[in-house]
Motif scaffolding. Structure first.
Motif, PDB file in Angstrom:
ATOM      1  N   THR A  23       0.834  -1.210   0.000  1.00 42.36           N
ATOM      2  CA  THR A  23       0.000   0.000   0.000  1.00 42.36           C
ATOM      3  C   THR A  23       0.863   1.252   0.000  1.00 42.36           C
ATOM      4  O   THR A  23       0.599   2.209  -0.744  1.00 42.36           O
ATOM      5  CB  THR A  23      -0.926   0.019   1.221  1.00 42.36           C
ATOM      6  OG1 THR A  23      -1.768  -1.139   1.188  1.00 42.36           O
ATOM      7  CG2 THR A  23      -1.795   1.268   1.231  1.00 42.36           C
ATOM      8  N   LYS A  24       1.904   1.255   0.814  1.00 43.26           N
ATOM      9  CA  LYS A  24       2.804   2.410   0.851  1.00 43.26           C
ATOM     10  C   LYS A  24       3.483   2.623  -0.489  1.00 43.26           C
ATOM     11  O   LYS A  24       3.603   3.752  -0.967  1.00 43.26           O
ATOM     12  CB  LYS A  24       3.857   2.213   1.953  1.00 43.26           C
ATOM     13  CG  LYS A  24       3.332   2.414   3.367  1.00 43.26           C
ATOM     14  CD  LYS A  24       4.463   2.274   4.373  1.00 43.26           C
ATOM     15  CE  LYS A  24       3.965   2.536   5.789  1.00 43.26           C
ATOM     16  NZ  LYS A  24       5.055   2.389   6.791  1.00 43.26           N
ATOM     17  N   ARG A  26       2.383   1.745  -3.388  1.00 40.75           N
ATOM     18  CA  ARG A  26       1.393   2.222  -4.345  1.00 40.75           C
ATOM     19  C   ARG A  26       1.117   3.705  -4.166  1.00 40.75           C
ATOM     20  O   ARG A  26       1.002   4.462  -5.139  1.00 40.75           O
ATOM     21  CB  ARG A  26       0.107   1.421  -4.180  1.00 40.75           C
ATOM     22  CG  ARG A  26      -0.951   1.730  -5.222  1.00 40.75           C
ATOM     23  CD  ARG A  26      -2.169   0.871  -4.999  1.00 40.75           C
ATOM     24  NE  ARG A  26      -3.230   1.205  -5.926  1.00 40.75           N
ATOM     25  CZ  ARG A  26      -4.455   0.727  -5.854  1.00 40.75           C
ATOM     26  NH1 ARG A  26      -4.777  -0.125  -4.880  1.00 40.75           N
ATOM     27  NH2 ARG A  26      -5.373   1.085  -6.737  1.00 40.75           N
ATOM     28  N   ILE A  27       1.025   4.141  -2.907  1.00 43.52           N
ATOM     29  CA  ILE A  27       0.792   5.562  -2.625  1.00 43.52           C
ATOM     30  C   ILE A  27       1.997   6.395  -3.064  1.00 43.52           C
ATOM     31  O   ILE A  27       1.851   7.479  -3.641  1.00 43.52           O
ATOM     32  CB  ILE A  27       0.502   5.774  -1.125  1.00 43.52           C
ATOM     33  CG1 ILE A  27      -0.822   5.115  -0.753  1.00 43.52           C
ATOM     34  CG2 ILE A  27       0.462   7.265  -0.790  1.00 43.52           C
ATOM     35  CD1 ILE A  27      -1.116   5.140   0.736  1.00 43.52           C
ATOM     36  N   LYS A  28       3.191   5.893  -2.830  1.00 41.05           N
ATOM     37  CA  LYS A  28       4.397   6.607  -3.242  1.00 41.05           C
ATOM     38  C   LYS A  28       4.450   6.764  -4.763  1.00 41.05           C
ATOM     39  O   LYS A  28       4.759   7.851  -5.274  1.00 41.05           O
ATOM     40  CB  LYS A  28       5.642   5.869  -2.749  1.00 41.05           C
ATOM     41  CG  LYS A  28       5.868   5.954  -1.246  1.00 41.05           C
ATOM     42  CD  LYS A  28       7.099   5.158  -0.843  1.00 41.05           C
ATOM     43  CE  LYS A  28       7.333   5.230   0.660  1.00 41.05           C
ATOM     44  NZ  LYS A  28       8.538   4.456   1.064  1.00 41.05           N
ATOM     45  N   ALA A  31       1.966   9.364  -5.813  1.00 38.44           N
ATOM     46  CA  ALA A  31       2.422  10.712  -5.481  1.00 38.44           C
ATOM     47  C   ALA A  31       3.483  11.195  -6.465  1.00 38.44           C
ATOM     48  O   ALA A  31       3.488  12.362  -6.886  1.00 38.44           O
ATOM     49  CB  ALA A  31       2.972  10.747  -4.057  1.00 38.44           C
ATOM     50  N   LEU A 229      -3.848  12.590  -7.481  1.00 35.39           N
ATOM     51  CA  LEU A 229      -3.444  11.465  -6.639  1.00 35.39           C
ATOM     52  C   LEU A 229      -4.508  10.370  -6.669  1.00 35.39           C
ATOM     53  O   LEU A 229      -4.195   9.172  -6.781  1.00 35.39           O
ATOM     54  CB  LEU A 229      -3.204  11.950  -5.208  1.00 35.39           C
ATOM     55  CG  LEU A 229      -2.653  10.903  -4.223  1.00 35.39           C
ATOM     56  CD1 LEU A 229      -1.299  10.379  -4.684  1.00 35.39           C
ATOM     57  CD2 LEU A 229      -2.534  11.506  -2.826  1.00 35.39           C
ATOM     58  N   GLU A 230      -5.778  10.772  -6.576  1.00 37.81           N
ATOM     59  CA  GLU A 230      -6.872   9.798  -6.636  1.00 37.81           C
ATOM     60  C   GLU A 230      -6.884   9.076  -7.976  1.00 37.81           C
ATOM     61  O   GLU A 230      -7.075   7.854  -8.034  1.00 37.81           O
ATOM     62  CB  GLU A 230      -8.201  10.498  -6.411  1.00 37.81           C
ATOM     63  CG  GLU A 230      -9.400   9.555  -6.416  1.00 37.81           C
ATOM     64  CD  GLU A 230     -10.708  10.293  -6.180  1.00 37.81           C
ATOM     65  OE1 GLU A 230     -11.767   9.622  -6.197  1.00 37.81           O
ATOM     66  OE2 GLU A 230     -10.683  11.521  -5.999  1.00 37.81           O
ATOM     67  N   LEU A 233      -4.110   6.529  -8.031  1.00 38.31           N
ATOM     68  CA  LEU A 233      -4.378   5.384  -7.161  1.00 38.31           C
ATOM     69  C   LEU A 233      -5.401   4.434  -7.781  1.00 38.31           C
ATOM     70  O   LEU A 233      -5.390   3.229  -7.507  1.00 38.31           O
ATOM     71  CB  LEU A 233      -4.887   5.862  -5.793  1.00 38.31           C
ATOM     72  CG  LEU A 233      -3.837   6.477  -4.868  1.00 38.31           C
ATOM     73  CD1 LEU A 233      -4.498   7.094  -3.649  1.00 38.31           C
ATOM     74  CD2 LEU A 233      -2.819   5.423  -4.440  1.00 38.31           C
TER      75      LEU A 233
END
Length: 236
Positions: A23-24, A26-28, A31, A229-230, A233
């Motif tokens: 998850t981290k 993927r968020i990175k 971003a 960002l959305e 994701l």
């Protein structure tokens, strides 16, 4: 009567660790992509504004960068991280940087060499290639021979001017048409003689207000980040 029995078995700790790590990451990645896109959009908006403001190719000096391009990874900060995009002036020319600053921030323009800023009139070419015409450039480009030598005079209201005496100008009043007289002292075909033309007038200094709202464009880019960002994701 027997009661139903339910056994709940928790996944191993490693499963939670893997989920957190994935998850981290993927968020990175989202971003990095979002800030890269936002910086590119801001660059294009600034360039478009410069074109709309008739600044020619000056916008080509504006470029953008991002952590995605530069390093390909986020910057870890303690338990968190940061991802950035930026817009910058890629030219090392002091002249180009000063011009861009004057049109984006505003500037007080004062003479660097001499007492006055000389403004060319439409009686002569107002530019020589990429540069605005100045008395020094006028002489260097040979206009002192093509049109005539510059003569300093002061107008009745005290304004300093540089004039050219005894020249030919377009009979229909077309601008940028002044030429020297013939060897016989006569105007050329399609021209009439003029006792003098004003080639330059002087000012002490001038103020230039910023015409490109760079802070506003950057705020707009920042405001777009949550949506970007959305979108990143939700990519599959």
């Amino acid at each position: 009567m027997s009661r139903p029995r339910v056994d709940i078995r928790m996944p191993p700790r490693s499963a939670f660790d893997n989920f957190e790590r994935e998850t981290k990451e993927r968020i990175k990645a989202a971003a990095l992509n979002a800030t890269h896109i936002a910086a590119g959009r801001a660059k294009r908006m600034i360039r478009d504004e410069m074109v709309a403001a008739d600044l020619g190719r000056l916008g080509k000096a504006i470029d953008s960068g991002s952590d995605l391009e530069k390093r390909g990874v986020v910057k870890n900060r303690g338990h968190g991280f940061s991802a950035s995009g930026w817009v910058y002036v890629r030219s090392n020319s002091e002249r180009t940087r000063g011009t861009i600053e004057s049109y984006t921030v505003g500037a007080e323009i004062a003479p660097r060499n001499g007492r006055y800023l000389w403004i060319a009139t439409d009686q002569i070419p107002t530019r020589a290639g990429r540069y605005k015409m100045t008395p020094a450039l006028y002489n260097r480009m040979g206009f002192d021979a093509k049109i005539g030598p510059l003569v300093p005079v002061r107008s009745q209201n005290g304004t300093m001017m540089l004039i050219v005496r005894n020249v030919g100008v377009n009979a229909a009043g077309k601008p940028n048409s002044a030429k020297s007289l013939t060897k016989r002292g006569m105007p050329r075909k399609g021209q009439i003689g003029a006792d003098f033309i004003v080639a330059f007038y002087a000012i002490d200094r001038t103020s230039r207000r910023g015409r490109i709202d760079v802070p506003g464009i950057m705020r707009e880019a920042q405001a777009s980040l949550p949506e970007l960002l959305e979108q990143q994701l939700n990519r599959r």
